[in-house]
Design a protein around this motif. Sequence first.
Motif, PDB file in Angstrom:
ATOM      1  N   MET A   1       2.385  -8.845   9.312  1.00  0.00           N
ATOM      2  CA  MET A   1       1.238  -9.346   8.562  1.00  0.00           C
ATOM      3  C   MET A   1       1.211  -8.781   7.146  1.00  0.00           C
ATOM      4  O   MET A   1       0.983  -9.504   6.175  1.00  0.00           O
ATOM      5  N   VAL A   2       1.468  -7.478   7.030  1.00  0.00           N
ATOM      6  CA  VAL A   2       1.468  -6.839   5.716  1.00  0.00           C
ATOM      7  C   VAL A   2       2.648  -7.344   4.886  1.00  0.00           C
ATOM      8  O   VAL A   2       2.528  -7.525   3.666  1.00  0.00           O
ATOM      9  N   LYS A   3       3.769  -7.599   5.539  1.00  0.00           N
ATOM     10  CA  LYS A   3       4.926  -8.120   4.815  1.00  0.00           C
ATOM     11  C   LYS A   3       4.614  -9.478   4.201  1.00  0.00           C
ATOM     12  O   LYS A   3       4.993  -9.755   3.050  1.00  0.00           O
ATOM     13  N   GLN A   4       3.928 -10.342   4.957  1.00  0.00           N
ATOM     14  CA  GLN A   4       3.539 -11.645   4.426  1.00  0.00           C
ATOM     15  C   GLN A   4       2.604 -11.495   3.231  1.00  0.00           C
ATOM     16  O   GLN A   4       2.715 -12.217   2.239  1.00  0.00           O
ATOM     17  N   LEU A   5       1.686 -10.537   3.318  1.00  0.00           N
ATOM     18  CA  LEU A   5       0.780 -10.278   2.204  1.00  0.00           C
ATOM     19  C   LEU A   5       1.544  -9.796   0.981  1.00  0.00           C
ATOM     20  O   LEU A   5       1.271 -10.231  -0.152  1.00  0.00           O
ATOM     21  N   PHE A   6       2.510  -8.927   1.212  1.00  0.00           N
ATOM     22  CA  PHE A   6       3.300  -8.403   0.096  1.00  0.00           C
ATOM     23  C   PHE A   6       4.134  -9.501  -0.555  1.00  0.00           C
ATOM     24  O   PHE A   6       4.243  -9.566  -1.784  1.00  0.00           O
ATOM     25  N   VAL A   7       4.709 -10.384   0.250  1.00  0.00           N
ATOM     26  CA  VAL A   7       5.521 -11.484  -0.286  1.00  0.00           C
ATOM     27  C   VAL A   7       4.666 -12.405  -1.156  1.00  0.00           C
ATOM     28  O   VAL A   7       5.109 -12.878  -2.209  1.00  0.00           O
ATOM     29  N   ARG A   8       3.443 -12.659  -0.734  1.00  0.00           N
ATOM     30  CA  ARG A   8       2.560 -13.560  -1.491  1.00  0.00           C
ATOM     31  C   ARG A   8       2.047 -12.915  -2.772  1.00  0.00           C
ATOM     32  O   ARG A   8       1.974 -13.565  -3.813  1.00  0.00           O
ATOM     33  N   THR A   9       1.703 -11.641  -2.697  1.00  0.00           N
ATOM     34  CA  THR A   9       1.092 -10.988  -3.854  1.00  0.00           C
ATOM     35  C   THR A   9       2.095 -10.327  -4.788  1.00  0.00           C
ATOM     36  O   THR A   9       1.835 -10.201  -5.990  1.00  0.00           O
ATOM     37  N   GLN A  10       3.215  -9.864  -4.221  1.00  0.00           N
ATOM     38  CA  GLN A  10       4.221  -9.132  -4.995  1.00  0.00           C
ATOM     39  C   GLN A  10       3.646  -7.877  -5.647  1.00  0.00           C
ATOM     40  O   GLN A  10       4.114  -7.444  -6.700  1.00  0.00           O
ATOM     41  N   LYS A  11       2.626  -7.305  -4.999  1.00  0.00           N
ATOM     42  CA  LYS A  11       2.048  -6.046  -5.474  1.00  0.00           C
ATOM     43  C   LYS A  11       2.699  -4.901  -4.717  1.00  0.00           C
ATOM     44  O   LYS A  11       2.620  -4.846  -3.500  1.00  0.00           O
TER      45      LYS A  11
END
Length: 231
Positions: A19-29
């Motif tokens: 879940m966090v990986k998907q968030l990171f991919v979308r935000t690139q933060k």
Amino acid sequence: MTEFWGIFYLVWTVLCYFMVKQLFVRTQKIYLSPIIIVPILSIALIFILQQQFQDYYHYTQYLVAMLGPITVAFAIPVFRYRNMIRQRFKVLIISSSLAMLVGIFSSWFFASLFNFDDIVKNSLLARSISIPFALVLTEKIGGSISLIPLFTVITGLVGMLLGDVLLSWMRFKNRIASGAALGNAAHAMGIARARQRHELEGVIASLSMIISGIMMVLFAPTVIILMKYLV
């Protein structure tokens, strides 16, 4: 009840990572990277449930054990970018060698300065490379498997943040040098940041991390023995 907590912790860690990986991919933060957020969430969960960290580690140690075989996957980028390695061989070898020596001597100096015991000192010596390589090196030099992930993550986080700031301030701009610096100083986190900066920086950072890890595993034990003998 024991089996319940074992399955719960394992499922929690895996699902939380994806879940966090998907968030990171979308935000690139970079501060939303799984290597930062997942441990924070897991620690918070342990406190909320009033459980012991030793139990969490016991039930998820299989994930840590997988890091050893995963090192084989590092052969993929080495093969894929073999032509670039040939072209930049001197730069990669020199930068990785210097990074290895600086990491070993700085860790040894500060560990001796603060009178750390041998287990902590040896664990610090392996903190300058990615966790899979660090775990292999730790077994050779007598460090702590429990401390290595902590030291490595802290090194990667600090190296990524300070390295990115330093490279942004420098007037000298070179994608290869910047990639090698981030890959050697901050390993996996440095690669993530390097890829955000430029594709070439990301490639060089990946190759630098791999070569640095291989060199540390192969030559660091000998260097450490020589240091102990000379000191």
